[in-house]
Design a protein around this motif. Structure first.
Motif, PDB file in Angstrom:
ATOM      1  N   VAL A   1     108.063  35.842  51.338  1.00 31.57           N
ATOM      2  CA  VAL A   1     108.324  37.211  51.777  1.00 31.57           C
ATOM      3  C   VAL A   1     107.005  37.964  51.888  1.00 31.57           C
ATOM      4  O   VAL A   1     105.982  37.560  51.334  1.00 31.57           O
ATOM      5  N   GLN A   2     107.088  39.071  52.616  1.00 31.80           N
ATOM      6  CA  GLN A   2     105.942  39.957  52.796  1.00 31.80           C
ATOM      7  C   GLN A   2     106.435  41.387  52.710  1.00 31.80           C
ATOM      8  O   GLN A   2     107.500  41.719  53.239  1.00 31.80           O
ATOM      9  N   LEU A   3     105.668  42.226  52.042  1.00 31.11           N
ATOM     10  CA  LEU A   3     106.067  43.616  51.850  1.00 31.11           C
ATOM     11  C   LEU A   3     105.516  44.458  52.989  1.00 31.11           C
ATOM     12  O   LEU A   3     104.298  44.605  53.147  1.00 31.11           O
TER      13      LEU A   3
ATOM     14  N   PRO B   1     112.093  44.559  46.114  1.00 28.87           N
ATOM     15  CA  PRO B   1     110.768  44.961  46.618  1.00 28.87           C
ATOM     16  C   PRO B   1     109.817  45.410  45.510  1.00 28.87           C
ATOM     17  O   PRO B   1     108.609  45.198  45.608  1.00 28.87           O
TER      18      PRO B   1
ATOM     19  N   GLN C   1     109.703  47.794  52.588  1.00 25.88           N
ATOM     20  CA  GLN C   1     110.670  46.938  53.258  1.00 25.88           C
ATOM     21  C   GLN C   1     110.190  45.491  53.196  1.00 25.88           C
ATOM     22  O   GLN C   1     109.047  45.185  53.541  1.00 25.88           O
ATOM     23  N   LEU C   2     111.080  44.607  52.745  1.00 23.76           N
ATOM     24  CA  LEU C   2     110.734  43.198  52.641  1.00 23.76           C
ATOM     25  C   LEU C   2     110.935  42.493  53.978  1.00 23.76           C
ATOM     26  O   LEU C   2     111.972  42.648  54.626  1.00 23.76           O
ATOM     27  N   GLN C   3     109.944  41.726  54.368  1.00 26.80           N
ATOM     28  CA  GLN C   3     110.029  40.908  55.573  1.00 26.80           C
ATOM     29  C   GLN C   3     110.026  39.444  55.162  1.00 26.80           C
ATOM     30  O   GLN C   3     109.074  38.962  54.561  1.00 26.80           O
ATOM     31  N   ARG C   4     111.114  38.758  55.464  1.00 31.27           N
ATOM     32  CA  ARG C   4     111.234  37.349  55.086  1.00 31.27           C
ATOM     33  C   ARG C   4     110.556  36.511  56.163  1.00 31.27           C
ATOM     34  O   ARG C   4     110.963  36.508  57.327  1.00 31.27           O
TER      35      ARG C   4
ATOM     36  N   GLU D   1     101.393  37.605  51.347  1.00 29.15           N
ATOM     37  CA  GLU D   1     102.617  36.843  51.184  1.00 29.15           C
ATOM     38  C   GLU D   1     102.886  36.563  49.704  1.00 29.15           C
ATOM     39  O   GLU D   1     101.951  36.481  48.892  1.00 29.15           O
TER      40      GLU D   1
ATOM     41  N   VAL E   1     108.084  42.404  44.028  1.00 23.37           N
ATOM     42  CA  VAL E   1     107.077  41.889  44.964  1.00 23.37           C
ATOM     43  C   VAL E   1     105.844  42.782  44.950  1.00 23.37           C
ATOM     44  O   VAL E   1     104.699  42.302  44.943  1.00 23.37           O
ATOM     45  N   GLN E   2     106.046  44.100  44.923  1.00 25.25           N
ATOM     46  CA  GLN E   2     104.924  45.033  44.887  1.00 25.25           C
ATOM     47  C   GLN E   2     104.104  44.845  43.612  1.00 25.25           C
ATOM     48  O   GLN E   2     102.871  44.879  43.638  1.00 25.25           O
TER      49      GLN E   2
END
Length: 520
Positions: free
Chosen positions: A167-169, A188, A174-177, A224, A191-192
């Protein structure tokens, strides 16, 4: 590493099966010892019990091995040491034997457990090595970051059955898979946190251990995060996961750098091509147009009285400049076509002799006609080249035009076709001043001006070299000053006889060989 995070190369039976074998064997040994004690003796029975202690140490846990050793000591004391069927020990010798057996069982159990751990670690290291090697092969075969990450996730899922994703923030939390399992629910905020502190968090770590997932960032220069869903009854091997994410991060970073370098090289090439094309248009086209317009204006001006010889000279100038303009235009259009690379080629197996004859025929149709001398070694054999005949003919015309421009007065231009080892060599030979002493084939790439006072910007030679490269061929230049001139009677006695030979080398295939291959 916990089960489920590494595929094992050996089958594991349930512990109860090993327990059943162990205690059944202990009971059988005791029964045989009781009924055949006279023939076996206490020493042999002690060794048999030691074998079961080793069995427990290797196939079961250390605690089970210790329990087996204690049971063996009690059974030996109760069944085989006087007084029988009591736990009392009558002699010092019996005490020493039991103590030695206990110490030996403890030592051997520890050694067996250590050997077992080393064997498991060796198997694990070999498995991980094979996995990372196969992962490297998978990652090296992709040309886009998205395809690379998706292939990495699929490879891990096939190897271990994990739920995994990358994933990417994005801005706005907003998370982008980017790749992997789409059913994983990732917060999120976690991830942050992993990106901010550049630390692995979740199961198997000291940060957020109850998360139920393991989040591993790719690195400071990347955005990532690798997410691995951890089963509730397993503890992940954090070192293995860190190696996994490091390999994916390195492959991703390397691919991005390669893409950036390729883009930069393409932009540089396009900029250089535009500059070259603009230079050619501004010089090779404007100069002959100016000459043509000047001569045409003089001829059209009725107030200027011209002698017949002057009019003829102006008309010849117009024809010469128009011919040069036609050749320059064809060169520029060919240069544009060659920028597309091999995609623009229309290759077929064709005879190089026919291409040479076609070019010679075009020069005979000029006014005045230009005669070229042609000689071919082994004229009875036809040589085929997998080529774009139009481009090869254009390359040969450029070399012939260059030879005609720089030849000595009235000396002929010769074409020769011969076979040398694995090459089919087409040579263009002329007598004249030749190239500068420091001229090299590498200068064909530069597309620089030939110098003040000379026509053209080297586009012809650059195009010939590019055409040869696209045909997997070579372009060679040789000059010799000690050779006799092609036509010594027409050369100035004070001139230096320098023979210039430009050679086009093609990979050749005889027509008979090609026909036999088609028939097979």
């Amino acid at each position: 590493m916990a089960d489920g995070f590494v595929t094992s190369t050996t089958s594991h039976r349930p512990d109860w099966q090993y327990q059943l074998v162990l205690w059944s064997g202990m009971a059988l040994t005791t029964w045989v010892g009781v009924w055949h004690f006279a023939s076996l003796g206490v020493t042999l029975l002690t060794l048999l019990y030691m074998l079961w202690v080793l069995w427990a140490a290797y196939f079961l846990h250390f605690a089970t091995a210790m329990l087996t050793a204690i049971a063996a000591v009690l059974l030996i004391n109760y069944c085989f040491i006087e007084p029988l069927y009591t736990l009392r020990v009558a002699s010092l010798q019996s005490w020493v034997m039991l103590m030695v057996f206990a110490v030996l069982a403890l030592t051997v159990s520890q050694a067996m457990q250590q050997l077992k751990r080393q064997r498991q670690q060796a198997q694990l290291a070999a498995q991980q090595s094979r996995f990372f090697q196969s992962l490297a092969e998978v990652l090296s075969s992709h040309l886009s970051v998205a395809a690379l990450l998706q292939a990495a996730c699929q490879h891990v899922q096939q190897g271990f059955g994990w739920q995994i994703c990358v994933v990417q923030l994005a801005p706005g939390m907003q998370l982008q898979r980017l790749a992997g399992e789409s059913t994983l629910l990732v917060q999120p905020s976690s991830v942050q946190w992993a990106l901010d502190y550049q630390r692995a968090i979740g199961a198997g770590t000291q940060d957020w251990p109850a998360l139920g997932q393991c989040l591993l960032p790719f690195g400071f220069s990347q955005h990532e995060v690798l997410v691995v869903a951890v089963p509730a009854d397993h503890v992940p091997d954090l070192h293995f996961l860190q190696r996994l994410v490091q390999q994916c991060a390195d492959a991703t970073l390397k691919l991005r750098q390669q893409i950036a370098l390729a883009d930069a090289a393409r932009e540089t090439t396009e900029a250089q091509f535009k500059k070259t094309l603009l230079t050619a248009l501004s010089h090779d086209m404007r100069t002959p147009l100016t000459a043509i317009l000047g001569a045409a204006n003089v001829l059209a001006d009725q107030e200027i009285t011209l002698a017949p010889a002057q009019s003829t000279q102006l008309l010849q100038s117009i024809l010469a400049e128009a011919g040069y303009l036609s050749q320059a235009t064809e060169n520029i259009l060919t240069l544009v076509k060659l920028e597309a690379g091999e995609r623009a080629l229309h290759r077929e197996w064709q005879s190089l002799q026919e291409v040479v004859q076609h070019v010679m025929h075009r020069y005979l149709q000029r006014t005045p006609p230009v005669s070229l001398a042609f000689a071919a070694v082994a004229e009875g054999e036809e040589w085929l080249v997998h080529m774009d005949a139009v481009l090869v003919a254009h390359a040969l015309s450029n070399l012939v035009d260059n030879a005609l421009q720089w030849r000595s007065t009235e000396t002929p231009v010769a074409l020769q076709l011969a076979r040398e080892a694995d090459w089919l060599v087409l040579s263009v030979i002329n007598e004249g001043p030749g190239f500068a002493p420091d001229f090299e084939i590498a200068s064909f790439h530069s597309r620089r001006p030939a110098g003040r006072g000379s026509r053209g910007f080297g586009l012809g030679l650059s195009i010939v070299n590019t055409i040869m490269q696209l045909h997997q061929g070579q372009l060679q230049l040789t000059q010799q000053s000690d050779q006799p001139p092609l036509n010594a009677a027409r050369l100035d006695k004070t001139a230096v006889a320098r023979r210039t030979c430009v050679r086009m080398l093609f990979p050749f295939v005889p027509a008979t060989t090609l026909s036999a291959g088609d028939a097979g």
